[in-house]
Design a protein around this motif. Structure first.
Motif, PDB file in Angstrom:
ATOM      1  N   ALA A 161      12.496  -7.128 -10.063  1.00  0.00           N
ATOM      2  CA  ALA A 161      12.397  -5.711  -9.706  1.00  0.00           C
ATOM      3  C   ALA A 161      12.182  -5.560  -8.210  1.00  0.00           C
ATOM      4  CB  ALA A 161      11.261  -5.041 -10.474  1.00  0.00           C
ATOM      5  N   LEU A 162      12.683  -4.430  -7.683  1.00  0.00           N
ATOM      6  CA  LEU A 162      12.505  -4.053  -6.286  1.00  0.00           C
ATOM      7  C   LEU A 162      11.958  -2.626  -6.247  1.00  0.00           C
ATOM      8  CD1 LEU A 162      15.919  -5.256  -4.781  1.00  0.00           C
ATOM      9  CD2 LEU A 162      13.736  -6.478  -4.731  1.00  0.00           C
ATOM     10  N   GLY A 163      11.227  -2.295  -5.168  1.00  0.00           N
ATOM     11  CA  GLY A 163      10.764  -0.920  -5.083  1.00  0.00           C
ATOM     12  C   GLY A 163       9.818  -0.685  -3.927  1.00  0.00           C
ATOM     13  N   ASP A 164       9.303   0.523  -3.883  1.00  0.00           N
ATOM     14  CA  ASP A 164       8.289   0.952  -2.922  1.00  0.00           C
ATOM     15  C   ASP A 164       7.325   1.841  -3.676  1.00  0.00           C
ATOM     16  OD1 ASP A 164       9.114   0.102  -0.059  1.00  0.00           O
ATOM     17  OD2 ASP A 164      10.971   0.882  -0.932  1.00  0.00           O
ATOM     18  N   LEU A 165       6.027   1.591  -3.502  1.00  0.00           N
ATOM     19  CA  LEU A 165       5.010   2.366  -4.193  1.00  0.00           C
ATOM     20  C   LEU A 165       4.015   2.924  -3.191  1.00  0.00           C
ATOM     21  CD1 LEU A 165       4.210   0.010  -7.226  1.00  0.00           C
ATOM     22  CD2 LEU A 165       5.747   1.980  -7.192  1.00  0.00           C
ATOM     23  N   SER A 166       3.498   4.105  -3.503  1.00  0.00           N
ATOM     24  CA  SER A 166       2.460   4.712  -2.672  1.00  0.00           C
ATOM     25  C   SER A 166       1.397   5.316  -3.570  1.00  0.00           C
ATOM     26  CB  SER A 166       3.052   5.794  -1.758  1.00  0.00           C
ATOM     27  OG  SER A 166       3.601   6.854  -2.521  1.00  0.00           O
ATOM     28  N   ALA A 167       0.173   5.381  -3.057  1.00  0.00           N
ATOM     29  CA  ALA A 167      -0.938   5.948  -3.811  1.00  0.00           C
ATOM     30  C   ALA A 167      -1.716   6.900  -2.917  1.00  0.00           C
ATOM     31  CB  ALA A 167      -1.844   4.846  -4.335  1.00  0.00           C
ATOM     32  N   ARG A 168      -2.307   7.928  -3.534  1.00  0.00           N
ATOM     33  CA  ARG A 168      -3.109   8.891  -2.787  1.00  0.00           C
ATOM     34  C   ARG A 168      -4.362   9.220  -3.613  1.00  0.00           C
ATOM     35  NH1 ARG A 168       0.900  11.936  -5.307  1.00  0.00           N
ATOM     36  NH2 ARG A 168       0.188  13.856  -6.336  1.00  0.00           N
ATOM     37  N   ASP A 169      -5.289   9.915  -2.979  1.00  0.00           N
ATOM     38  CA  ASP A 169      -6.552  10.295  -3.633  1.00  0.00           C
ATOM     39  C   ASP A 169      -7.252   9.066  -4.212  1.00  0.00           C
ATOM     40  OD1 ASP A 169      -5.823  12.894  -3.027  1.00  0.00           O
ATOM     41  OD2 ASP A 169      -4.948  13.273  -4.996  1.00  0.00           O
ATOM     42  N   THR A 183     -10.920   9.536  -5.561  1.00  0.00           N
ATOM     43  CA  THR A 183     -11.184  10.538  -6.604  1.00  0.00           C
ATOM     44  C   THR A 183     -10.335  10.256  -7.839  1.00  0.00           C
ATOM     45  OG1 THR A 183      -9.575  12.016  -5.531  1.00  0.00           O
ATOM     46  CG2 THR A 183     -11.910  12.296  -4.967  1.00  0.00           C
ATOM     47  N   GLU A 184      -9.135  10.801  -7.904  1.00  0.00           N
ATOM     48  CA  GLU A 184      -8.224  10.582  -9.017  1.00  0.00           C
ATOM     49  C   GLU A 184      -6.942   9.969  -8.465  1.00  0.00           C
ATOM     50  OE1 GLU A 184      -8.607  10.957 -12.233  1.00  0.00           O
ATOM     51  OE2 GLU A 184     -10.662  11.676 -12.055  1.00  0.00           O
ATOM     52  N   PRO A 185      -6.862   8.641  -8.425  1.00  0.00           N
ATOM     53  CA  PRO A 185      -5.692   7.992  -7.823  1.00  0.00           C
ATOM     54  C   PRO A 185      -4.387   8.405  -8.497  1.00  0.00           C
ATOM     55  CG  PRO A 185      -7.451   6.409  -8.227  1.00  0.00           C
ATOM     56  CD  PRO A 185      -7.851   7.671  -8.912  1.00  0.00           C
ATOM     57  N   LYS A 186      -3.372   8.621  -7.671  1.00  0.00           N
ATOM     58  CA  LYS A 186      -2.037   8.970  -8.157  1.00  0.00           C
ATOM     59  C   LYS A 186      -1.032   8.050  -7.474  1.00  0.00           C
ATOM     60  CE  LYS A 186      -3.285  13.852  -8.770  1.00  0.00           C
ATOM     61  NZ  LYS A 186      -4.689  13.619  -8.347  1.00  0.00           N
ATOM     62  N   VAL A 187      -0.101   7.532  -8.260  1.00  0.00           N
ATOM     63  CA  VAL A 187       0.883   6.570  -7.764  1.00  0.00           C
ATOM     64  C   VAL A 187       2.266   7.194  -7.858  1.00  0.00           C
ATOM     65  CG1 VAL A 187       1.879   4.276  -8.098  1.00  0.00           C
ATOM     66  CG2 VAL A 187      -0.546   4.644  -8.492  1.00  0.00           C
ATOM     67  N   ALA A 188       3.106   6.936  -6.853  1.00  0.00           N
ATOM     68  CA  ALA A 188       4.490   7.408  -6.854  1.00  0.00           C
ATOM     69  C   ALA A 188       5.345   6.381  -6.121  1.00  0.00           C
ATOM     70  CB  ALA A 188       4.609   8.778  -6.190  1.00  0.00           C
ATOM     71  N   GLY A 189       6.643   6.419  -6.428  1.00  0.00           N
ATOM     72  CA  GLY A 189       7.545   5.493  -5.744  1.00  0.00           C
ATOM     73  C   GLY A 189       8.819   5.283  -6.516  1.00  0.00           C
ATOM     74  N   GLY A 190       9.612   4.350  -6.041  1.00  0.00           N
ATOM     75  CA  GLY A 190      10.874   4.019  -6.692  1.00  0.00           C
ATOM     76  C   GLY A 190      10.837   2.595  -7.207  1.00  0.00           C
ATOM     77  N   LEU A 191      11.520   2.357  -8.344  1.00  0.00           N
ATOM     78  CA  LEU A 191      11.535   1.037  -8.967  1.00  0.00           C
ATOM     79  C   LEU A 191      12.923   0.763  -9.520  1.00  0.00           C
ATOM     80  CD1 LEU A 191       9.624  -1.332  -9.709  1.00  0.00           C
ATOM     81  CD2 LEU A 191       9.346  -0.262 -11.953  1.00  0.00           C
ATOM     82  N   SER A 192      13.410  -0.455  -9.278  1.00  0.00           N
ATOM     83  CA  SER A 192      14.726  -0.869  -9.753  1.00  0.00           C
ATOM     84  C   SER A 192      14.592  -2.225 -10.419  1.00  0.00           C
ATOM     85  CB  SER A 192      15.723  -0.939  -8.589  1.00  0.00           C
ATOM     86  OG  SER A 192      16.953  -1.504  -9.014  1.00  0.00           O
ATOM     87  N   ILE A 193      15.057  -2.342 -11.672  1.00  0.00           N
ATOM     88  CA  ILE A 193      15.017  -3.596 -12.428  1.00  0.00           C
ATOM     89  C   ILE A 193      16.438  -4.111 -12.566  1.00  0.00           C
ATOM     90  CG2 ILE A 193      14.439  -4.684 -14.620  1.00  0.00           C
ATOM     91  CD1 ILE A 193      12.241  -2.648 -14.977  1.00  0.00           C
ATOM     92  N   ALA A 194      16.675  -5.337 -12.115  1.00  0.00           N
ATOM     93  CA  ALA A 194      18.006  -5.935 -12.191  1.00  0.00           C
ATOM     94  C   ALA A 194      18.355  -6.256 -13.638  1.00  0.00           C
ATOM     95  CB  ALA A 194      18.069  -7.193 -11.335  1.00  0.00           C
ATOM     96  N   GLN A 195      19.660  -6.442 -13.895  1.00  0.00           N
ATOM     97  CA  GLN A 195      20.126  -6.711 -15.244  1.00  0.00           C
ATOM     98  C   GLN A 195      19.437  -7.943 -15.813  1.00  0.00           C
ATOM     99  OE1 GLN A 195      24.272  -8.216 -17.011  1.00  0.00           O
ATOM    100  NE2 GLN A 195      24.415  -6.112 -16.242  1.00  0.00           N
ATOM    101  N   MET A 196      19.002  -7.831 -17.058  1.00  0.00           N
ATOM    102  CA  MET A 196      18.269  -8.910 -17.709  1.00  0.00           C
ATOM    103  C   MET A 196      18.528  -8.874 -19.205  1.00  0.00           C
ATOM    104  SD  MET A 196      14.432  -7.215 -17.698  1.00  0.00           S
ATOM    105  CE  MET A 196      13.775  -8.404 -18.855  1.00  0.00           C
ATOM    106  N   ASN A 197      18.206  -9.979 -19.860  1.00  0.00           N
ATOM    107  CA  ASN A 197      18.284 -10.072 -21.316  1.00  0.00           C
ATOM    108  C   ASN A 197      16.933  -9.653 -21.861  1.00  0.00           C
ATOM    109  OD1 ASN A 197      18.234 -10.979 -24.052  1.00  0.00           O
ATOM    110  ND2 ASN A 197      19.910 -12.389 -23.583  1.00  0.00           N
TER     111      ASN A 197
END
Length: 744
Positions: A296-304, A307-321
């Motif tokens: 997998a490839l991606g970029d993740l970010s977190a805020r707060d 207090t109440e952590p929140k995560v956002a970002g993009g994720l890509s999973i290569a072809q797999m069995n």
């Protein structure tokens, strides 16, 4: 001047020699081991910890304040007999003069055999919360405690001074060998461990890249898992700004434990990790993740973060069995068709909190099918799943559980019974006996519904497909809306085009009772019926036509057999442009008429099929048997009325069919099959019995019924003769009496 400078230099050199001599004397003639009790008291009064020194204390004074502690332990004042930390050796040295400027300049720092024990009691209180806390002071005799006045005036906050500034660190290197950390929670019984910790760093300074290497063995008992892990990277600290960066981070290792049942998984993660505690944000750039076959490839970010952590970002999973991946985790998927789940890849925008996870702008490819939409778990605790997907082409049959050996054996037994019955059922002349009614069950006892999972399901689904295959039925532009909660699943709509016709279904599945209850309301509009009544071994279906059907059915159970055996409800149907394939009913009727005419057929059959213009009726289903009392079939010159049952449990039929001859419309009728006025309006009886797959091949002339027809025809002929000879001279009572003699 030169002499003065020389004298000054000699004085400075003398003072330096005196300081060195003093330091030598202090470090050699002053032994800190003689002051263990004073050192423990100092630690208790100033640092508020209980320090135990079982080994020797080694030290040096100038220009480095060197210190070595051996076999030491630290406990809180609240629980002094239970250390939370102990170590075999701590060695460090600090420059003396920079300490006056609140600067810590150290050479190599070395820690050997550190054991850290953290516990949380049944009330949720952790022993680390007491570190550095003084014991509550008891008032002296006669001393009054100050009242606790909530609204008492508080002194104004003082402006920060130099003491509030962070201490400047300057360490040549840090080495930790054979350390361990153990955490236990008395309330949950959970334990976390980190053992054989090896940590080494380069020079530690603010604002520079610090090489870091860490290895450890991690473990947990819920579930029982162990992992070997290694971490490498460049750590940069800006403590004044509360910013931290871990660049070129590489995390790798392998794990095993009870969930994997003897199997081992490998994992790795790479990227750049940035944390800004002042802004309460963090991000993980250029993420590269692997987990066995998963890449997998991606970029993740977190805020707060605080207090109440929140995560956002993009994720890509290569072809797999996907099947092989789950097998590698010792979580085998249910048996399916060959090649199912062998090709899986995904791209999505991720959003998450502590209790939810959403995959938005989702794009998935699975075994040649493509999906797009959103997928979310809105509440982990409630397992609340929300699905909104659009697909191009999806064959759901590939992911159904294959028939068991028992079901296959039962299906083979019924096929053999149908084949034997078909071999003896020769259509056409109608002289052979009726086929036997089938006895072998047509449905599987295999569990069809995962009841326990359905009872826990919390689902809202909105799916659409350009083409969807279910039970080998190709559905065009299919739409599916379903929701379920607490064991009640509601099918709001399943609709689409089917073989150039259309269908729609709605219903419910109540999995709360011991035997689940299924209710379905279905509407078919001009769907070719031959696709549902298929012949064996690739032969043509016994019936063709466009079916319009409305049904309302219920059933109970978890298997095909249980649902069919308990099937109840109603339905009505209308088949247009119908054809009975390989069954010339007209020929059979001509044979019957020729028998009455005492003649033999001389012409050849006009065709192998029997077309009709209309077929309709209604059905009442009781416990798997469909009763159809009002079957109506219309053929040019012929009308068929039927009354009978279809036993859905064995897919068998038993019908009484009456054929009303309206006249032969052909240009050159067979002389032996000519219908005169005496036969017009008569209902000629047929009987159909046997497997439903045989269609009209299972129909024969009802000879008992033919006798009654013959008696009626004979009675009508006598009446005609009486009319011709005597006219009105014979009373109506006598005519009726003579006619009744031939009707018995």
């Amino acid at each position: 001047m030169k002499a003065f400078g020389k004298i000054l230099g000699l004085c400075f050199l003398g003072l330096l020699l005196i300081l060195v001599a003093l330091g030598f004397a202090v470090t050699h003639f002053f032994d800190p081991n003689d002051y263990r009790d004073e050192i423990r008291k100092l630690a208790r009064d100033k640092a508020h910890v209980e320090l135990t020194l079982n080994g020797d204390i080694g030290w040096s004074l100038f220009p480095w304040l060197g210190l070595e502690l051996h076999d030491a332990s630290i406990a809180t004042l609240q629980n002094p007999r239970t250390p939370f930390a102990d170590l075999q050796m701590l060695g460090l040295s600090v420059r003396v003069l920079p300490l006056l400027r609140r600067e810590v300049q150290m050479s190599d720092v070395r820690v050997e055999g550190l054991n850290l024990t953290l516990t949380r009691d049944e009330n949720g209180h952790g022993n680390w919360e007491d570190i550095g806390k003084a014991l509550p002071r008891e008032p002296a005799a006669g001393e009054l405690q100050a009242p606790n006045v909530a609204n008492a005036e508080q002194p104004p906050a003082s402006a920060p001074d130099k003491a509030d500034r962070p201490v400047k660190l300057d360490i040549d290197s840090l080495t930790v060998n054979n350390a361990s950390v153990h955490f236990s929670d008395a309330k949950t019984g959970r334990e976390l461990t980190a053992e054989s910790i090896q940590l080494s760093t380069g020079a530690v300074h603010d604002g520079i890249d610090i090489p870091v290497k860490l290895t450890a063995f991690l473990g947990t008992n819920q579930p029982n898992l162990r992992a070997r892990t290694e971490l490498n990277g460049q750590l940069r600290m800006e403590r004044a700004l509360k910013r931290y960066q871990f660049s070129d981070m590489k995390l790798s290792g392998e794990a095993s434990g009870d969930p994997l049942q003897g199997k081992t998984v490998t994992y790795s993660a790479q990227g750049n990790l940035n944390v800004d505690l002042a802004a309460n944000v963090a991000n993980w750039e250029n993420l590269k993740l692997s987990f066995n076959q998963l890449r997998a490839l991606g970029d993740l970010s977190a805020r707060d973060l605080s207090t109440e952590p929140k995560v956002a970002g993009g994720l890509s999973i290569a072809q797999m069995n996907l099947r092989a991946f789950m097998d590698g985790l010792n979580q085998p998927l249910p048996a399916m068709a060959d090649g199912s789940l062998s090709q899986f890849e995904m791209v999505a925008r991720l959003e998450g909190t502590r209790n939810s996870l959403a995959l938005n702008d989702l794009a998935v490819k699975l075994d040649g099918s493509s999906f797009a939409g959103n997928l979310a778990i809105t509440d982990f605790a409630k397992q609340a799943l929300r699905v909104q997907l659009r697909g191009d082409s999806f064959d759901a049959d590939r992911y159904l559980k294959p028939k068991s050996a028992e079901a296959s054996s039962a299906g083979a037994a019924r096929d053999a019974e149908v084949k034997t019955t078909e071999a003896t059922a020769i259509g056409g002349a109608g002289d052979t006996p009726l086929p036997n009614a089938p006895t072998q069950g047509a449905w599987s006892n295999d569990t069809l519904l995962p009841v326990e999972r359905l009872r826990k399901l919390n689902l809202q689904g909105d799916l659409s497909f350009t083409k969807l295959v279910i039970n080998q039925w190709p559905i065009d532009n299919a739409t599916l809306k379903v929701q379920g909660q607490d064991g009640l699943i509601t099918l709001e709509n399943l609709a689409g085009g089917l073989y150039d016709g259309s269908f729609s279904t709605k219903g419910s599945l109540d999995a709360r009772p011991e035997k689940p209850l299924v209710a379905l309301q279905t509407q078919l509009t001009k769907v070719p019926v031959e696709h549902f009544i298929k012949g064996k071994n690739g032969s043509a279906a016994p019936l063709r036509g466009l079916m319009t059907l409305n049904s309302n059915l219920t059933g109970t159970g978890t298997s095909q057999k249980a649902l069919i055996d308990s099937l109840n409800g109603t339905a009505n149907f209308d088949l247009t442009d119908g054809v009975l394939v390989n069954a010339n009913l007209e020929q059979q009727l001509c044979q019957g008429i020729a028998t009455l005419n005492r003649k033999s057929l001389t012409g050849t059959p006009r065709g192998k099929d029997t077309p009709f213009q209309e077929l309709k009726g209604s059905v009442v289903v009781r416990n798997g048997v469909a009763s159809n009392p009002d079957l109506k079939v219309r053929i040019p010159g012929l009308t068929v009325n039927g009354d009978g049952d279809i036993d859905l449990r064995v897919l068998g039929m038993d019908y009484k069919v009456g054929v009303v001859i309206e006249g032969d419309k052909s240009d050159m009728p067979d002389p032996a099959c000519q219908v005169n006025e005496r036969f017009a309006g008569l209902e000629w009886p047929l009987r159909c019995r046997g497997p439903i797959e045989l269609g009209a091949k299972a129909c024969r002339i009802d000879r008992d019924g033919i006798g009654k027809v013959a008696a009626k025809v004979a009675g009508d002929r006598i009446t005609e003769k009486l009319e011709e000879k005597f006219g009105d001279k014979v009373s109506p009572e006598l005519k009726n009496t003579l006619k009744g003699l031939f009707k018995r």
